[in-house]
Structure formats: structure tokens, C-alpha cells
Design an enzyme around this catalytic site. Sequence first.
Site, PDB file in Angstrom:
ATOM      1  CG  ASN A 210      -0.175  -0.085   2.499  1.00 34.48           C
ATOM      2  OD1 ASN A 210       0.542   0.837   2.849  1.00 34.48           O
ATOM      3  ND2 ASN A 210      -0.291  -1.210   3.208  1.00 34.48           N
ATOM      4  CG  ASP A 279      -6.556  -5.104   6.488  1.00 32.68           C
ATOM      5  OD1 ASP A 279      -5.955  -5.073   7.585  1.00 32.68           O
ATOM      6  OD2 ASP A 279      -7.204  -4.131   6.037  1.00 32.68           O
ATOM      7  CE  LYS A 289       8.453 -12.182 -14.091  1.00 31.50           C
ATOM      8  NZ  LYS A 289       9.221 -11.492 -15.116  1.00 31.50           N
ATOM      9  CB  ILE A 310       0.272  -6.442  14.674  1.00 30.94           C
ATOM     10  CG1 ILE A 310       0.727  -7.271  13.465  1.00 30.94           C
ATOM     11  CG2 ILE A 310       1.403  -6.233  15.661  1.00 30.94           C
ATOM     12  CD1 ILE A 310       1.736  -6.570  12.566  1.00 30.94           C
ATOM     13  CG  PHE A 326      -2.275   5.711  13.809  1.00 31.54           C
ATOM     14  CD1 PHE A 326      -2.274   6.967  13.224  1.00 31.54           C
ATOM     15  CD2 PHE A 326      -1.408   5.473  14.865  1.00 31.54           C
ATOM     16  CE1 PHE A 326      -1.426   7.959  13.674  1.00 31.54           C
ATOM     17  CE2 PHE A 326      -0.556   6.458  15.321  1.00 31.54           C
ATOM     18  CZ  PHE A 326      -0.565   7.707  14.725  1.00 31.54           C
ATOM     19  CE  LYS A 340     -10.654   0.640  12.402  1.00 32.91           C
ATOM     20  NZ  LYS A 340     -10.044   1.200  11.203  1.00 32.91           N
ATOM     21  CE  LYS A 344      -8.244  -3.106  14.674  1.00 33.43           C
ATOM     22  NZ  LYS A 344      -7.107  -3.142  13.762  1.00 33.43           N
TER      23      LYS A 344
HETATM   24  O1  C5P Z   1      -8.536  -2.382  11.354  1.00 34.29           O
HETATM   25  P1  C5P Z   1      -7.666  -1.335  10.768  1.00 34.29           P
HETATM   26  O2  C5P Z   1      -6.641  -1.880   9.811  1.00 34.29           O
HETATM   27  O3  C5P Z   1      -8.369  -0.151  10.246  1.00 34.29           O
HETATM   28  O4  C5P Z   1      -6.860  -0.801  12.054  1.00 34.29           O
HETATM   29  C1  C5P Z   1      -5.797   0.078  11.939  1.00 34.29           C
HETATM   30  C2  C5P Z   1      -4.911  -0.074  13.142  1.00 34.29           C
HETATM   31  O5  C5P Z   1      -4.621  -1.442  13.398  1.00 34.29           O
HETATM   32  C3  C5P Z   1      -3.570   0.584  12.952  1.00 34.29           C
HETATM   33  O6  C5P Z   1      -3.109   1.006  14.213  1.00 34.29           O
HETATM   34  C4  C5P Z   1      -2.723  -0.562  12.405  1.00 34.29           C
HETATM   35  O7  C5P Z   1      -1.345  -0.345  12.660  1.00 34.29           O
HETATM   36  C5  C5P Z   1      -3.248  -1.741  13.175  1.00 34.29           C
HETATM   37  N1  C5P Z   1      -3.196  -3.024  12.462  1.00 34.29           N
HETATM   38  C6  C5P Z   1      -2.331  -4.005  12.906  1.00 34.29           C
HETATM   39  N2  C5P Z   1      -2.305  -5.234  12.270  1.00 34.29           N
HETATM   40  C7  C5P Z   1      -3.114  -5.478  11.244  1.00 34.29           C
HETATM   41  C8  C5P Z   1      -4.005  -4.512  10.779  1.00 34.29           C
HETATM   42  C9  C5P Z   1      -4.022  -3.283  11.412  1.00 34.29           C
HETATM   43  O8  C5P Z   1      -1.563  -3.769  13.848  1.00 34.29           O
HETATM   44  N3  C5P Z   1      -3.047  -6.683  10.664  1.00 34.29           N
END
Ligand code: C5P
Length: 403
Positions: A210, A279, A289, A310, A326, A340, A344
Site C-alpha cells: 500500500n 489485511d 515467477k 498485530i 491508528f 475500532k 480492538k
Molecule cells: O482495522 P484497521 O486496519 O483499520 O486498524 C488500523 C490499526 O490497526 C492501525 O493502528 C494498524 O497499525 C493496526 N493493524 C495491525 N495489524 C493489522 C491490521 C491493522 O496492527 N493486521
Amino acid sequence: MGLLQDRRVLLAVSGGIAAYKSADLVRRLREAGAAVRVVMSAHAQQFITPMTLQALSGARVRSDIFDAEAEQGMGHIELARWAELVLVAPATAATLARLAHGHADDLISTLWLAAPGRKALAPAMNQQMWRAPATQRNVEQLRADGVLFFGPEEGEQACGDVGPGRLREPQALLLDLARALAPQDLRGVRVLLTAGPTQEAIDPVRYISNHSSGKMGYALAQAFADRGATVTLVSGPVALAAPVGVEVQRVQSAAQMLEAVQAGVAGQDIFVACAAVADYRPVSVAPRKLKKTENPGALMHLQLEPSTDILATVAARRPRPWVVGFAAETHDIEAYAQAKMQAKGLDMIACNDVSRSDIGFSADDNALLVLWPGGRRELATASKAHIAQGLVDTIIDVWRSKV
Ligand code: C5P
């Protein structure tokens, strides 16, 4: 509030070609909210006029220690005491030599001896002069005296040489100054951060990723470190230099980021998840390849599986650090962010409005809405370095009130 709001900086300009850059530096210092007084050596006035620096600093520029009129206003000892930090930029080889040996025979060297605050030098000279043993002896002496060195940078020089000796750019000097003037109130506080994107391999040459630049996470790590915190930054692939005084662990994929975070999280006081973690990732990575010639014209199907969250994983640990996440949203920002934070199990969430092109992702500026149970704070659009300071303030205020 600027990055250097109300900080008192005495800028001493000595006589080298880079003196022309001091005009830009003064302008940026003022923009950052600093109070600036400028003094110049006689030689500096061959390169830039006192009038220019006076207009930009908003205060009379002094260059003569025996200036009766100036002494009536603010005497040179008073001026030295006024300064929280004295920065000599550019600092020539001759100035370095005089300051290293404690000469007090002109305004700059006298102020330098009389100033009780922090002292910094931004050298600028020909690369051979910088490398000369005499200059290096002086640099060593000044460092041993506790003087900070900002630069010099390597590169092409006004004289045509290439090497070390270029004046550090004003924007970088501004951040150096903010760092040097930051209070050391987070000594002993341990902070773990994630930053940047992750790359999820499809085959040995392709990946899914991204647009995250990592700038916000790096600025945040720097802002914590500037205040004396012990900072570890787990970073996805970005094109940024490691923040000063921060341990950086570089990873590529979400799985590697999770592993590095889990290995480092025990004993941390604060965890901040700034990374834009993918995600989804390909279920399997092709060992070779993928060739379009194998199935010409056919649709290509990629099977993706969700990667582990994470942030939620850290938030679910017991014991666990104080956890900040974030959220990047395009609409209904506050409602989504609140949801959120609850889903979380976070202590705080910082939200970006990614529908705006002037802030967020790769931009140099940002604005944040920070939420925590029972509170909120808006950080208005500013440079990421400045927003990072505001977010660190907010995190520390709330963290200290809760633990
Ligand atoms: O659920 P979303 O991706 O919108 O959440 C964003 C937050 O979750 C950010 O703080 C991002 O660093 C963290 N995040 C993470 N691991 C993931 C997806 C998002 O730590 N696999």
C-alpha cells in the site's frame, strides 16, 4: 503552537558562502514559533547583509561587540543569558578553531563563552578543510565540551569539490533544534512502535502493498526518542533514514512484523501501531515467477487469507503495554474510530482523514483526531514532526493519568 514555540534561539552567522542559507533558516525558525536573535561576524556580512536577517528575525542584528547603542538595549552578556540555545550556522573552520580554544575577541566567540544554555554548530567548509587534522582536533574538543554538531552533509560544494562540508539544510536544522531543546522527561519509558507498509509476496518478484510512506510513525518514534524514551521501531519497507537514537528493526511482511512485535513487546510501557499492515496476504507464495505466457489471456486468481491483527494481538496480552492504534477513514471518522477502539480493546486511537489529499499517507503534513475513553483532542494540520510532538504529549498526558 509551532515546533519551536517561544524557544529562544541565538543564531550566529559566520563568514562562508553558505551564509546565504541563514536567511531561510531564520524565516523557518520564526515560522516554527521561535524567538530569534541574530549576530554576524564581519566576514559573514560579505555574503549576506544584516538588513536581510534583521527583516526576517524582527530584531536588530549585531556584529560588533563594541556597539554602544546595542549594548544599551540588550548587553552582550544579557543576550548570551537570554539564549536557550546558541547555534552557529554556518560555522567556518576559523570559527570552529576560535570556539574550541575559547577566544573571546569578537562578538560570536564572546557570546559563545558567556552563554549558559545549549550550544550547537552547523559546520560548512571545503571538504579538505573539514578533513584537516587541525579541524578534526577542534571538533573533538568541542564535542568533548558537550557541543552538538548538526552536519556537515556530504555532497557537491560551492568550490566544485565533492565531500563532507555542506551546511545542513534549514529544514533539517529545525528538527535538530527541536530535538536539542526537548525536555528529557521520558527517560526510563519504553516505547515500541510499528510503521510503514508491509509487502506480501505473490512470487519472488511481486508483492501486494500500500501507499504508506512511514513518515508519521518515524516522526512519532523520533518525538519519543527526543524526550529521552527508549524506542524500538519495527518498520516495513520505507525510504526513510532511521530516526536518531531509535533501534529500528526492518521487516517486510505482516507475519514478520507480528513476530518482531511479539519478540519485543514484553516490558514495554507503550505500544503504538502506526503501520499500514496488509489485511490480506496470498495463501501461498509461488516459488518461481508466475509467467503470463503459461496461460495467455486467462484470468488470474489470487487466493488471499487475512493476516493477524498485530494491534489487537498486543491489546489482548496480559500483562500488556498501554496500547495506541491508528485509524484511516474517509467518512464518519469519529464513529468508526470509537468502534475500532472498543473492538480492538485500545487505550487510545488516532484518526486520519484519508479522504483529504493534503494530509495523511505520503503527504508531509497531517492532522489527527485523538480519542480515548472519556476524552478527545484535535491536532490541527501541521508538519508530521509537529503533529508527532502533539500526539506524544497527548499519549503521555493520558497514559500518566491512567497508570
Ligand atoms: O482495522 P484497521 O486496519 O483499520 O486498524 C488500523 C490499526 O490497526 C492501525 O493502528 C494498524 O497499525 C493496526 N493493524 C495491525 N495489524 C493489522 C491490521 C491493522 O496492527 N493486521
